[in-house]
Design an enzyme around this catalytic site. Sequence first.
Site, short mmCIF file in Angstrom:
data_model
loop_
_atom_site.label_atom_id
_atom_site.label_comp_id
_atom_site.label_asym_id
_atom_site.label_seq_id
_atom_site.Cartn_x
_atom_site.Cartn_y
_atom_site.Cartn_z
N ASN A 131 -64.05 -27.60 28.16
CA ASN A 131 -63.06 -27.39 29.24
C ASN A 131 -62.44 -26.37 28.77
O ASN A 131 -62.70 -25.46 27.76
CB ASN A 131 -62.31 -28.54 29.15
CG ASN A 131 -61.28 -28.56 30.50
OD1 ASN A 131 -61.82 -28.44 31.52
ND2 ASN A 131 -60.14 -28.65 30.24
N ASP A 152 -65.64 -29.05 32.50
CA ASP A 152 -66.74 -28.03 32.89
C ASP A 152 -68.04 -28.73 32.94
O ASP A 152 -68.93 -28.15 33.51
CB ASP A 152 -66.49 -26.62 32.49
CG ASP A 152 -65.47 -26.06 33.15
OD1 ASP A 152 -64.13 -26.15 32.72
OD2 ASP A 152 -65.43 -25.35 34.27
O1 MRU Z 1 -61.80 -20.71 34.37
P1 MRU Z 1 -61.63 -22.07 35.35
O2 MRU Z 1 -60.43 -21.82 35.95
O3 MRU Z 1 -62.72 -22.19 36.35
O4 MRU Z 1 -61.68 -23.06 34.35
C1 MRU Z 1 -61.48 -24.53 34.93
C2 MRU Z 1 -61.21 -25.53 34.09
O5 MRU Z 1 -61.46 -25.51 32.78
C3 MRU Z 1 -61.12 -26.91 34.60
O6 MRU Z 1 -60.23 -27.78 33.61
C4 MRU Z 1 -62.29 -27.66 35.04
O7 MRU Z 1 -63.25 -26.86 35.84
C5 MRU Z 1 -62.10 -28.80 35.75
S1 MRU Z 1 -61.52 -28.67 37.22
C6 MRU Z 1 -61.41 -30.10 38.05
#
Ligand code: MRU
Length: 333
Positions: free
Chosen positions: A228, A218
């Site tokens: 992440n 993220d």
């Molecule tokens: O809370 P989320 O579902 O948005 O979290 C997403 C993640 O942690 C993913 O691993 C990250 O955004 C990478 S997506 C290619």
Amino acid sequence: LLDQTRLPAEEVVLACQTVDELIDAIQRLVVRGAPALGAAGALGVALALREAERKNWSASELADAVKRIREARPTAVNLAWGVDRVKPFIPAGFKAVLDEANALMEEDTKANRELSRHGADWLLAKVKKTRLCILTHCNTGALATTSWGTALGIIHELAERDAIEMVYADETRPLLQGSRLTAWELEQLQIPYKIQVDGAAASTIMRGLVDAAIIGADRIARNGDTANKIGSLGVALACQEAKIPFIVAAPASTVDLSTTSGEQINIELRKESEVLSFGQSNVAPSNARAFNPAFDVTPRRFISAIVTEFGVFEPNTEVDKDLSSVLKALQTV
Ligand code: MRU
């Protein structure tokens, strides 16, 4: 938006007509995953311009709407990045903003394809096996991006090379992005997989059932520390102990050079009810409290490789480097 809260049971498209609807969709994870949030942010600015026209907003009302989209979720840098990328086009109007948002989306798809090739090459060279067992966490596929995917993109690339034996997909409590979304994508791609509870990950790794773990990101700080989905750090620690590669895959748009290290990353704290209930049922005493951080930060020392569209950076072997010098060097190759 393909409503990700409704998957895998039903495929429902949600049309956002207003900025408030988009922000609500982002916060409820109708659209989620860092690169997909970048696209939603950029398209959101176009949406804000349309709403401003309809409702005769002042310049400051428009600016406030754009700021609210930018800040709808704090951890994935791509959301703010996507908004910032199209903001300079606001004076040129709706079409100019939309064109830039479309360009951003095309670039993301290209980046995912590129990083997937780099990641697959690196992993096959590192793990000298023809078919690999890979553990992944959360959802990082086409749903989380503009298409193809990042960590799941590498898995997809390996599968196209007939190099996947099995994918262990962590279910990813509390919102089950692994079992609802990653499994849904793997099913469509016909890649063999098993869903496991998050608590199984360390044991699966220590028992030697997987050759590597690949996750998305993220926000990657300049030094390589990576935020992440919550649970990623535990996977990294187990990989370190088992001496298998722990790989972070993300487009360069997820690298935030203005954040020097992981401690500076703002970790989203989500509603307690997400932990205290499962589906429609409460699973804790009525007075129970919950701690629900949506992300964790894996320090760079536990990361074997950070894979972007520009190539692979090995934080442990290139100890004197950070992402700023690495990206600059790789971009010029
Ligand atoms: O809370 P989320 O579902 O948005 O979290 C997403 C993640 O942690 C993913 O691993 C990250 O955004 C990478 S997506 C290619």
